[in-house]
Design a protein around this motif. Structure first.
Motif, PDB file in Angstrom:
ATOM      1  N   ILE A 170       0.167   5.918   9.491  1.00 40.54           N
ATOM      2  CA  ILE A 170      -0.616   6.811  10.336  1.00 40.54           C
ATOM      3  C   ILE A 170      -1.336   5.970  11.375  1.00 40.54           C
ATOM      4  O   ILE A 170      -2.115   5.081  11.032  1.00 40.54           O
ATOM      5  N   ILE A 171      -1.044   6.212  12.650  1.00 38.80           N
ATOM      6  CA  ILE A 171      -1.741   5.524  13.726  1.00 38.80           C
ATOM      7  C   ILE A 171      -3.093   6.194  13.935  1.00 38.80           C
ATOM      8  O   ILE A 171      -3.183   7.425  13.978  1.00 38.80           O
TER       9      ILE A 171
ATOM     10  N   PRO B 107     -12.207   9.753  19.107  1.00 39.90           N
ATOM     11  CA  PRO B 107     -12.979   9.788  17.856  1.00 39.90           C
ATOM     12  C   PRO B 107     -12.436  10.855  16.916  1.00 39.90           C
ATOM     13  O   PRO B 107     -11.831  11.837  17.350  1.00 39.90           O
ATOM     14  N   PHE B 108     -12.653  10.676  15.639  1.00 37.52           N
ATOM     15  CA  PHE B 108     -12.093  11.578  14.638  1.00 37.52           C
ATOM     16  C   PHE B 108     -13.152  11.889  13.592  1.00 37.52           C
ATOM     17  O   PHE B 108     -14.153  11.185  13.449  1.00 37.52           O
ATOM     18  N   ASP B 109     -12.905  12.938  12.837  1.00 41.54           N
ATOM     19  CA  ASP B 109     -13.728  13.270  11.680  1.00 41.54           C
ATOM     20  C   ASP B 109     -13.087  12.579  10.471  1.00 41.54           C
ATOM     21  O   ASP B 109     -11.888  12.778  10.213  1.00 41.54           O
ATOM     22  N   PRO B 110     -13.823  11.761   9.717  1.00 36.64           N
ATOM     23  CA  PRO B 110     -13.224  11.092   8.558  1.00 36.64           C
ATOM     24  C   PRO B 110     -12.553  12.058   7.591  1.00 36.64           C
ATOM     25  O   PRO B 110     -11.556  11.701   6.953  1.00 36.64           O
ATOM     26  N   ALA B 111     -13.066  13.281   7.498  1.00 41.36           N
ATOM     27  CA  ALA B 111     -12.453  14.265   6.602  1.00 41.36           C
ATOM     28  C   ALA B 111     -11.030  14.598   7.032  1.00 41.36           C
ATOM     29  O   ALA B 111     -10.165  14.873   6.196  1.00 41.36           O
ATOM     30  N   GLU B 112     -10.790  14.583   8.343  1.00 44.30           N
ATOM     31  CA  GLU B 112      -9.433  14.841   8.834  1.00 44.30           C
ATOM     32  C   GLU B 112      -8.489  13.727   8.410  1.00 44.30           C
ATOM     33  O   GLU B 112      -7.348  13.981   8.007  1.00 44.30           O
ATOM     34  N   VAL B 113      -8.961  12.482   8.502  1.00 46.33           N
ATOM     35  CA  VAL B 113      -8.124  11.355   8.095  1.00 46.33           C
ATOM     36  C   VAL B 113      -7.780  11.467   6.611  1.00 46.33           C
ATOM     37  O   VAL B 113      -6.627  11.292   6.207  1.00 46.33           O
ATOM     38  N   VAL B 114      -8.770  11.783   5.789  1.00 46.49           N
ATOM     39  CA  VAL B 114      -8.525  11.948   4.352  1.00 46.49           C
ATOM     40  C   VAL B 114      -7.490  13.047   4.116  1.00 46.49           C
ATOM     41  O   VAL B 114      -6.560  12.887   3.306  1.00 46.49           O
ATOM     42  N   ALA B 115      -7.618  14.157   4.842  1.00 47.55           N
ATOM     43  CA  ALA B 115      -6.672  15.268   4.684  1.00 47.55           C
ATOM     44  C   ALA B 115      -5.265  14.855   5.092  1.00 47.55           C
ATOM     45  O   ALA B 115      -4.278  15.213   4.427  1.00 47.55           O
ATOM     46  N   ARG B 116      -5.155  14.098   6.177  1.00 49.11           N
ATOM     47  CA  ARG B 116      -3.826  13.648   6.636  1.00 49.11           C
ATOM     48  C   ARG B 116      -3.210  12.676   5.630  1.00 49.11           C
ATOM     49  O   ARG B 116      -2.004  12.722   5.376  1.00 49.11           O
ATOM     50  N   VAL B 117      -4.016  11.789   5.072  1.00 50.18           N
ATOM     51  CA  VAL B 117      -3.510  10.860   4.063  1.00 50.18           C
ATOM     52  C   VAL B 117      -3.011  11.625   2.847  1.00 50.18           C
ATOM     53  O   VAL B 117      -1.915  11.364   2.327  1.00 50.18           O
TER      54      VAL B 117
ATOM     55  N   PRO C 276       0.826  -1.212   0.000  1.00 52.80           N
ATOM     56  CA  PRO C 276       0.000   0.000   0.000  1.00 52.80           C
ATOM     57  C   PRO C 276       0.859   1.261   0.000  1.00 52.80           C
ATOM     58  O   PRO C 276       2.065   1.217   0.273  1.00 52.80           O
ATOM     59  N   ASP C 277       0.242   2.375  -0.302  1.00 52.01           N
ATOM     60  CA  ASP C 277       0.929   3.665  -0.234  1.00 52.01           C
ATOM     61  C   ASP C 277       0.869   4.244   1.166  1.00 52.01           C
ATOM     62  O   ASP C 277       1.793   4.933   1.606  1.00 52.01           O
ATOM     63  N   VAL C 278      -0.239   3.997   1.864  1.00 50.52           N
ATOM     64  CA  VAL C 278      -0.439   4.484   3.233  1.00 50.52           C
ATOM     65  C   VAL C 278      -1.065   3.373   4.059  1.00 50.52           C
ATOM     66  O   VAL C 278      -1.935   2.643   3.562  1.00 50.52           O
ATOM     67  N   CYS C 279      -0.634   3.238   5.314  1.00 48.74           N
ATOM     68  CA  CYS C 279      -1.243   2.287   6.241  1.00 48.74           C
ATOM     69  C   CYS C 279      -1.858   3.046   7.412  1.00 48.74           C
ATOM     70  O   CYS C 279      -1.179   3.869   8.042  1.00 48.74           O
ATOM     71  N   LEU C 280      -3.126   2.792   7.686  1.00 52.67           N
ATOM     72  CA  LEU C 280      -3.797   3.334   8.866  1.00 52.67           C
ATOM     73  C   LEU C 280      -3.879   2.197   9.883  1.00 52.67           C
ATOM     74  O   LEU C 280      -4.508   1.174   9.620  1.00 52.67           O
ATOM     75  N   VAL C 281      -3.244   2.377  11.038  1.00 55.52           N
ATOM     76  CA  VAL C 281      -3.090   1.273  11.984  1.00 55.52           C
ATOM     77  C   VAL C 281      -3.653   1.653  13.351  1.00 55.52           C
ATOM     78  O   VAL C 281      -3.236   2.649  13.956  1.00 55.52           O
TER      79      VAL C 281
END
Length: 235
Positions: free
Chosen positions: A79-80, A105-115, A49-54
């Protein structure tokens, strides 16, 4: 036509996996998701993969051990995504090789932005045609995350350690402040970032055989930052 970047999701909560996959796919990414570390690691052997969310709370493996292995063996950004919110948890994750840390908890939009941010940074780093630097009897292979000494001895470094090493090697004999490091490497400024940088630099010094009391390559300029004193040649 280039393929969409692949994001691997490792989390034992099905709803979290579905939420992340939906948000990322709507943003144009490919995703693959796993609830157990054994399945995740087996899949990585078939496609990188290009990015791993763990997630750190896994049923079959210590999440930090998974992060550390990924950092040593994979070129993917890590990204943890965890409910562990203590500063020490964040510092430990970054020390072991994670590139970023998102608290649940997180906002999915933040995760997308970080990726997206990690992928932009990765593309910027890959612009130079050369992935090999020679300095002070060492050769750094950034495509293989490997240091080779003059006698041929090999020492692996993590993706996170490689980011710091590249920063030094691209700006030899120039002072690099903490603010410049934070701007170049990303992440939130503060105690956790400073401690993570201290640990990464300490580990790089150890791998380069530096005397911790009197390092000759990576010098600390107290109150100002760091300076790399070696001569560097990129090939």
């Amino acid at each position: 036509m280039s393929r969409a970047p692949l994001v691997a999701i490792l989390d034992d909560e099905p709803e979290i996996r579905r939420m992340l996959a939906l948000a990322l796919e709507e943003a144009g990414f490919q995703t693959t998701a796993f609830g157990r570390a054994t399945e995740f690691e087996a899949a990585l052997k078939r496609r990188a993969p290009d990015v791993c969310l763990v997630d750190l709370g896994l049923p079959d493996r210590d999440g930090l051990a998974v992060v550390h292995r990924l950092a040593l063996e994979s070129g993917a950004a890590i990204i943890i995504v965890s409910g562990r919110a203590q500063v020490q948890d964040r510092v430990t994750g970054l020390e072991l090789g994670a590139d970023d840390y998102i608290i649940k908890p997180f906002d999915p939009a933040e995760v997308v932005a970080r990726v997206r941010a990690r992928l932009r940074k990765g593309r910027a780093e890959s612009v130079p045609a050369t992935q090999t630097a020679h300095f002070s009897g060492w050769t750094a292979h950034f495509d293989r995350y490997l240091l080779v000494a003059g006698d041929g001895a090999e020492v692996a470094f993590s993706h996170a350690e490689g980011e710091v090493l590249r920063l030094f090697l691209e700006s030899p004999r120039r002072l690099i402040s903490r603010a410049q490091m934070q701007e170049s490497l990303g992440g939130a400024a503060g105690e956790s970032f400073d401690r993570a940088m201290d640990v990464r630099i300490s580990r790089l010094r150890t791998k380069l055989g530096e005397d911790p009391r009197n390092p000759t390559l990576i010098k600390t300029i107290y109150g100002a930052g760091y300076i790399f004193l070696g001569e560097v040649e990129w090939r």
